[in-house]
Motif scaffolding. Sequence first.
Motif, short mmCIF file in Angstrom:
data_model
loop_
_atom_site.label_atom_id
_atom_site.label_comp_id
_atom_site.label_asym_id
_atom_site.label_seq_id
_atom_site.Cartn_x
_atom_site.Cartn_y
_atom_site.Cartn_z
N PHE A 74 0.83 -1.20 0.00
CA PHE A 74 0.00 0.00 0.00
C PHE A 74 0.87 1.26 0.00
CE2 PHE A 74 -1.91 3.53 2.20
CZ PHE A 74 -3.17 3.62 1.65
N LEU A 75 1.85 1.30 0.90
CA LEU A 75 2.69 2.49 1.01
C LEU A 75 3.49 2.73 -0.27
CD1 LEU A 75 3.94 2.04 4.68
CD2 LEU A 75 2.21 3.63 3.86
N VAL A 76 4.04 1.66 -0.83
CA VAL A 76 4.80 1.80 -2.06
C VAL A 76 3.90 2.31 -3.19
CG1 VAL A 76 6.07 0.53 -3.84
CG2 VAL A 76 6.51 0.07 -1.42
N GLY A 77 2.70 1.74 -3.28
CA GLY A 77 1.78 2.19 -4.32
C GLY A 77 1.36 3.63 -4.15
N TYR A 78 1.19 4.06 -2.91
CA TYR A 78 0.76 5.44 -2.66
C TYR A 78 1.81 6.44 -3.13
CZ TYR A 78 -0.95 9.55 -0.19
OH TYR A 78 -1.40 10.80 0.12
N PHE A 79 3.07 6.16 -2.81
CA PHE A 79 4.12 7.11 -3.16
C PHE A 79 4.65 6.92 -4.59
CE2 PHE A 79 4.36 7.09 1.51
CZ PHE A 79 4.25 8.45 1.75
N ALA A 80 4.56 5.69 -5.11
CA ALA A 80 5.09 5.43 -6.45
C ALA A 80 4.10 5.77 -7.55
CB ALA A 80 5.51 3.96 -6.56
N LEU A 81 2.81 5.84 -7.22
CA LEU A 81 1.79 6.11 -8.23
C LEU A 81 0.96 7.34 -7.85
CD1 LEU A 81 0.57 2.43 -8.73
CD2 LEU A 81 2.07 3.72 -10.26
N PRO A 82 1.58 8.49 -7.69
CA PRO A 82 0.81 9.69 -7.32
C PRO A 82 -0.11 10.13 -8.46
CG PRO A 82 3.06 10.29 -7.88
CD PRO A 82 3.01 8.79 -7.90
N ILE A 83 -1.33 10.42 -8.14
CA ILE A 83 -2.28 10.82 -9.18
C ILE A 83 -2.20 12.32 -9.44
CG2 ILE A 83 -3.86 8.92 -8.70
CD1 ILE A 83 -5.55 10.82 -7.08
N GLU A 84 -1.46 13.07 -8.59
CA GLU A 84 -1.32 14.50 -8.84
C GLU A 84 -0.51 14.76 -10.10
OE1 GLU A 84 -0.67 13.05 -6.04
OE2 GLU A 84 -2.12 13.84 -4.58
N GLU A 85 0.47 13.89 -10.39
CA GLU A 85 1.33 14.08 -11.55
C GLU A 85 0.69 13.58 -12.83
OE1 GLU A 85 4.99 12.19 -10.68
OE2 GLU A 85 5.44 13.42 -8.92
N ASP A 86 -0.10 12.53 -12.73
CA ASP A 86 -0.75 11.95 -13.91
C ASP A 86 -2.21 11.71 -13.56
OD1 ASP A 86 -1.66 10.59 -16.07
OD2 ASP A 86 -0.16 8.99 -16.03
N LYS A 87 -3.11 12.55 -14.04
CA LYS A 87 -4.52 12.48 -13.69
C LYS A 87 -5.33 11.68 -14.70
CE LYS A 87 -4.47 16.81 -11.10
NZ LYS A 87 -5.11 18.13 -10.89
N SER A 88 -4.66 10.84 -15.48
CA SER A 88 -5.38 10.02 -16.46
C SER A 88 -6.19 8.95 -15.75
CB SER A 88 -4.39 9.36 -17.43
OG SER A 88 -3.55 8.44 -16.73
N PHE A 89 -7.20 8.45 -16.45
CA PHE A 89 -8.05 7.40 -15.88
C PHE A 89 -7.25 6.14 -15.61
CE2 PHE A 89 -10.82 3.69 -16.48
CZ PHE A 89 -11.74 3.91 -15.46
N GLU A 90 -6.30 5.83 -16.49
CA GLU A 90 -5.49 4.62 -16.31
C GLU A 90 -4.66 4.70 -15.04
OE1 GLU A 90 -5.74 6.35 -19.04
OE2 GLU A 90 -6.84 4.98 -20.36
N ARG A 91 -4.06 5.88 -14.77
CA ARG A 91 -3.27 6.03 -13.55
C ARG A 91 -4.18 5.94 -12.31
NH1 ARG A 91 1.44 8.24 -11.49
NH2 ARG A 91 2.40 7.22 -13.30
N LEU A 92 -5.32 6.57 -12.38
CA LEU A 92 -6.26 6.51 -11.25
C LEU A 92 -6.71 5.08 -10.99
CD1 LEU A 92 -7.99 7.98 -9.15
CD2 LEU A 92 -9.75 8.25 -10.91
N LEU A 93 -6.99 4.33 -12.06
CA LEU A 93 -7.41 2.93 -11.92
C LEU A 93 -6.30 2.09 -11.30
CD1 LEU A 93 -9.58 0.79 -12.46
CD2 LEU A 93 -8.57 0.46 -14.72
N LEU A 94 -5.07 2.25 -11.79
CA LEU A 94 -3.95 1.47 -11.28
C LEU A 94 -3.66 1.82 -9.82
CD1 LEU A 94 -1.63 -0.50 -11.74
CD2 LEU A 94 -0.26 1.43 -12.61
N SER A 95 -3.67 3.11 -9.50
CA SER A 95 -3.40 3.53 -8.13
C SER A 95 -4.46 2.98 -7.18
CB SER A 95 -3.35 5.06 -8.05
OG SER A 95 -3.20 5.48 -6.71
N THR A 96 -5.72 3.09 -7.55
CA THR A 96 -6.80 2.59 -6.70
C THR A 96 -6.69 1.08 -6.51
OG1 THR A 96 -8.25 4.35 -7.50
CG2 THR A 96 -9.30 2.47 -6.42
N LEU A 97 -6.33 0.36 -7.59
CA LEU A 97 -6.21 -1.09 -7.51
C LEU A 97 -5.09 -1.50 -6.55
CD1 LEU A 97 -7.12 -3.85 -8.61
CD2 LEU A 97 -5.41 -3.60 -10.42
N VAL A 98 -3.93 -0.86 -6.67
CA VAL A 98 -2.80 -1.21 -5.81
C VAL A 98 -3.10 -0.86 -4.34
CG1 VAL A 98 -0.39 -0.70 -5.29
CG2 VAL A 98 -1.12 -0.99 -7.66
N LEU A 99 -3.66 0.32 -4.10
CA LEU A 99 -3.97 0.72 -2.73
C LEU A 99 -5.03 -0.20 -2.12
CD1 LEU A 99 -4.11 4.62 -3.04
CD2 LEU A 99 -2.18 3.18 -2.39
N GLY A 100 -6.06 -0.50 -2.89
CA GLY A 100 -7.13 -1.35 -2.37
C GLY A 100 -6.65 -2.77 -2.08
#
Length: 354
Positions: A74-100
């Motif tokens: 979870f922690l690695v995904g939070y810091f490695a996949l920030p959605i502030e830098e890339d607000k695309s749907f694919e990044r949001l989907l990947l970040s949510t999946l890893v965190l969840g």
Amino acid sequence: MKDSPTTGHAAVHSHGGGTDLAAPEGTDLENRFANPGLPAHRFRVTDTDPKAARSAERQVSTIFLLSAVGTVVFLVGYFALPIEEDKSFERLLLSTLVLGLGLGFAIFCIGIGLVHWAKTLMPDHEQIELRHDIAGTEDDRRDAANIILDGVEESGVMRRTVIRNSLIGALGILPIPAVVLFRDLGPLPGEVLRHSLWENGVRLTRDPDGTPIRAADVTYGSVFHVIPDGMEDSAHPIEEKAKAAVLLIRIQPEKVQAAPERDGWDYDGIYAYSKICTHVGCPVALYEQQTHHLLCPCHQSTFDLTQHCKVIFGPAKRPLPQLPITVDNEGYLVAQRDFPYPPGPSYWERGESE
């Protein structure tokens, strides 16, 4: 219906062709059946085989350690996949999946580890606890305390140091994701909440398309959901909207109680009030034309527009802040300045006058 002439025997009663057997008077039915008692206790493999017990202990510890791995993911995904830098749907989907998956796996493993510990290593002897009066004596309370201490001893949490330490480690880092997520709840109370994008000359625009609003277009009884002009170009538009959202309403000026300190804050009966409820921050979006009441749908806080949005019902404690407005030389509605005090719920850094 006939009673049996033989005393001491059950009487046979007829009910519409059927019969039932009634117990004779003075007979204790409880004494007619032997208490079967508890079945013989079935010992588990871990109860009789120390090697199996050690193996189960290692399994539980491994599950707890896997929980820690989920927290790290979870922690690695939070810091490695920030959605502030890339607000695309694919990044949001990947970040949510890893965190969840990371957080869910961490919590799941702790639950499974506790269940496996209880089913394989904690005592499972059947016990009977007789009912007794609710009120207990000093001896009863002492016995209750001893029961808790015995439970701690039987659980093996003090003896099985590997399980205990791995559980402490897993639980110790599990709250870290919650701490990290608190960063996304917004700024801490302070100066950042005291000021919004409203300032002298900022136009009032429709939410969400950003169209400027002419005073001539605001009819009596109409309601506009308003945001400040240029809000979408700010660095944090969502956070800014949470502070600056406004309801624009026109009402006959004679229906509003005069408040000398607010003289000139409206324009020809057009009033602008914060849309953020002063209870817990829900959007106040319901307007009743006949009573001129604004209603928060979350907890039914009600604000009276004729009394400058004073609270007349519900849990809110403060009126909605009013935004002073006027018109520019093109006839568009603009703000005179920011809200007189911070909009939204109360917090500990507000002044007494707020």
